[in-house]
Design a protein around this motif. Structure first.
Motif, short mmCIF file in Angstrom:
data_model
loop_
_atom_site.label_atom_id
_atom_site.label_comp_id
_atom_site.label_asym_id
_atom_site.label_seq_id
_atom_site.Cartn_x
_atom_site.Cartn_y
_atom_site.Cartn_z
N ARG A 83 0.82 -1.21 0.00
CA ARG A 83 0.00 0.00 0.00
C ARG A 83 0.86 1.26 0.00
N ARG A 84 1.94 1.25 0.77
CA ARG A 84 2.81 2.42 0.83
C ARG A 84 3.56 2.64 -0.50
N SER A 85 3.75 1.56 -1.26
CA SER A 85 4.56 1.63 -2.49
C SER A 85 3.71 1.60 -3.75
N TRP A 86 2.44 1.96 -3.64
CA TRP A 86 1.54 1.76 -4.78
C TRP A 86 1.93 2.63 -5.98
N HIS A 87 2.47 3.83 -5.75
CA HIS A 87 2.92 4.65 -6.87
C HIS A 87 4.02 3.94 -7.65
N TYR A 88 5.00 3.43 -6.91
CA TYR A 88 6.12 2.71 -7.53
C TYR A 88 5.63 1.48 -8.28
N PHE A 90 2.74 0.86 -9.49
CA PHE A 90 1.96 1.24 -10.67
C PHE A 90 2.86 1.45 -11.88
N TRP A 91 3.95 2.19 -11.70
CA TRP A 91 4.84 2.50 -12.82
C TRP A 91 5.60 1.26 -13.29
#
Length: 324
Positions: A83-88, A90-91
């Motif tokens: 959850r904390r790394s969802w931006h990473y 995603f890419w």
């Protein structure tokens, strides 16, 4: 405390272990290249039977289902990290899962399988090494650089059919451009993988990016399903999807990521140069294409480049990679 819980420290007693890890990384990267080479054969071989988005979606949804039983517990245990790394994540999913192979399958509609392999594996390592230098501050030693250029020379020799003068009249089709875009996406994936949070296990990492990549492909799959001819599943197409979903996805991505953790993004990317060599051999066996002295010279050159790029003169501290 180190970011990597299982990192190997520079002690003389650990030298044999470090060497074994390097050899393991080389072996795994080579095996991944061998399996991945079939991806280009399939991309060209079934393009009349199925659309690119559908082929990519079936591949990744199958891979997601296969890896799910192994990832349930890690996913539950590591949910907060995910959850904390969802931006990473995603890419990574967008570049390495959704875009890369879809662009390959689009390119397969417009250019040959050998062009798919040649263009992708010639450009992606260069992009990876340059981005690794810019974003990861990975050092490009003269042996790595020399090995890279030797690998490229071997691929260009194959592309020019044994005469470099032919490169002057080489024309790129729309499929070749799509393949260049795919190569860029894979280079981005190579770099992003090096930033994988240590709190996310390899199997959970693959499950998440496979799943997210499939979700991102879903709208394009649905559009293609409504606008393209109906897909007729036969034994050949089903076998191709199984090969892609199991071998070229679950197995390859897992061992490729391990190789990156051992060798580094730049050096692992060099092994992508083996793909067109393997693809040529497969073309002889599967498509009955001619195997000439040009293929032999190109193969020897690429292997020589890989060997030079991975000799022991590489900085010792650069060999200290996490064991996953």
């Amino acid at each position: 405390m180190s970011q990597y819980p299982n990192i190997i420290y520079a002690k003389s007693s650990h030298l044999p272990l470090i060497n074994r890890n390097i050899y393991t990384g080389v072996l795994l990267a080579t095996l991944a290249g061998l399996i991945w080479s079939g991806n280009f054969i399939i991309a060209r071989g079934v393009y009349k039977q199925i659309g690119p988005a559908s082929l990519a979606f079936y591949r990744w949804i199958l891979a997601t289902v296969i890896i799910l039983p192994f990832a349930i517990k890690p996913f539950s245990r590591e949910w907060n990290s995910v959850r904390r790394s969802w931006h990473y994540l995603f890419w990574v999913s967008l570049a390495g899962i959704s875009l890369f192979n879809t662009f390959v399958y689009i390119a397969g509609h417009y250019t040959t399988a050998i062009n798919l392999a040649l263009i992708g594996t010639t450009s992606s390592p260069i992009m990876s090494i340059i981005m690794a230098r810019i974003f990861l501050k990975e050092r490009i030693g003269w042996m790595k650089l020399s090995g890279m250029f030797i690998c490229i020379a071997g691929i260009l020799f194959l592309l020019s059919k044994g005469n470099f003068k032919n490169l002057l009249t080489l024309k790129f089709s729309s499929g070749d451009v799509w393949m260049l875009m795919a190569a860029f996406c894979f280079a981005v994936y190579n770099i992003l993988v090096r930033k994988k949070p240590a709190s996310i296990s390899p199997v959970n990492f693959l499950f998440v990016i496979f799943f997210v990549g499939s979700v991102l492909l879903l709208p394009f799959f649905m559009w293609e399903h409504d606008h393209a001819p109906v897909v007729s599943l036969n034994s050949r197409l089903i076998g191709s999807i199984l090969y892609l979903g199991i071998g070229a996805s679950v197995i390859c991505f897992f061992i490729w990521n391990i190789s990156i953790s051992i060798l580094g993004a730049g050096r692992t990317a060099l092994f992508g140069n083996l793909i067109p060599i393997f693809s040529s051999l497969e073309a002889v066996i599967i498509l009955n294409e001619e195997f000439s002295w040009i293929h032999i010279v190109s193969m020897i050159t690429v292997f020589a480049g890989l060997l030079l790029a991975n000799l022991r003169s590489i900085k010792f501290r650069e060999q200290l990679k996490p064991v996953t």
